[in-house]
Design a protein around this motif. Structure first.
Motif: not given
Length: 251
Positions: A155-165, A21-27
């Protein structure tokens, strides 16, 4: 051992959730003009948030004074005979009182835990400062940027790709349903548009909450039949409840 494992897994998943949440929202990079023009909140709003955060931190580290004041206000006492089994001293520690007088009782003191945490954090901060002074950060112009220097916000990293593993690990429990729709652009290797969809099924909600809610709705519908506007029926139900209370009190 099972409880410790469950608690550790829960804490790890919670940490990963807040990191996402912090990475996607603030970074992350802004994807709209409103997000790009966003600015920091006023100083008064940040000061209010800081005061509330410090209050929560204080209640967690030193809960003793608050519990003492609460016990005094509520005039709570232990069970009869002065025997007290368990007294909670807050989330930072638990005081286990003996069931019999004179027995030893292990104690986790919240101020001591807070002091220990402060010492550990201070040591880490000192080491980080020393390493930073020895090896200052240098500005380096990357030729390629690992695919993140010259790309658009889409093209940036999204929450879906972050939680994929993690989703793949719990694939069986989550019931993941994926679908990919592609529209060819005329050639065998070119695609005009690609749409990826992923849906997660909450097993707890589907198998526990929804059946309970459905049963509650059915019970409410059945109870609604009792409200037919007949005063005689209402008096009969009240009299039956009164008789049931008397029988229970007599036993």
């Amino acid at each position: 051992a099972v409880v410790v494992g469950v608690v550790a897994l829960t804490a790890g998943l919670a940490l990963m959730t807040f990191t996402k949440a912090f990475g996607i929202a603030f970074l992350g990079r802004p994807r709209s003009s409103g997000a790009e023009a966003a600015h920091e909140a006023p100083g008064l709003a940040r000061a209010a948030s800081a005061v509330l955060a410090l209050a929560v931190l204080g209640l967690g580290l030193v809960p003793g004074p608050l519990l003492t004041a609460t016990r005094t206000a509520l005039d709570t006492t232990g069970p009869a005979g002065g025997v007290e089994s368990v007294t909670a001293t807050g989330s930072a520690g638990v005081r286990l009182n003996a069931l019999a007088a004179g027995a030893p009782a292990p104690v986790l003191d919240p101020p001591a835990l807070a002091a220990l945490a402060g010492v550990l954090v201070s040591a880490v901060a000192v080491v980080a400062l020393v390493l930073r002074l020895r090896r200052p950060r240098r500005a380096v112009e990357l030729g390629w940027g690992c695919g993140g220097a010259r790309v658009s916000p889409r093209m940036q990293y999204t929450a879906t790709s972050y939680a994929e593993p993690l989703v793949r690990v719990f694939d069986g429990a989550l019931g993941v349903a994926r679908s990919v729709d592609a529209r060819p652009a005329g050639g065998p290797y070119l695609e005009e548009a690609v749409r990826f969809r992923q849906r997660l099924r909450d097993a707890v909600e589907e198998r526990a909450y929804r059946p309970l809610l459905a049963a509650a709705v059915r019970a409410g519908d059945a109870a609604r039949r009792l409200q037919n506007g007949s005063v005689h029926r209402y008096l009969a139900w009240s009299f039956a409840a009164f008789v049931a209370v008397l029988l229970a009190a007599g036993r």
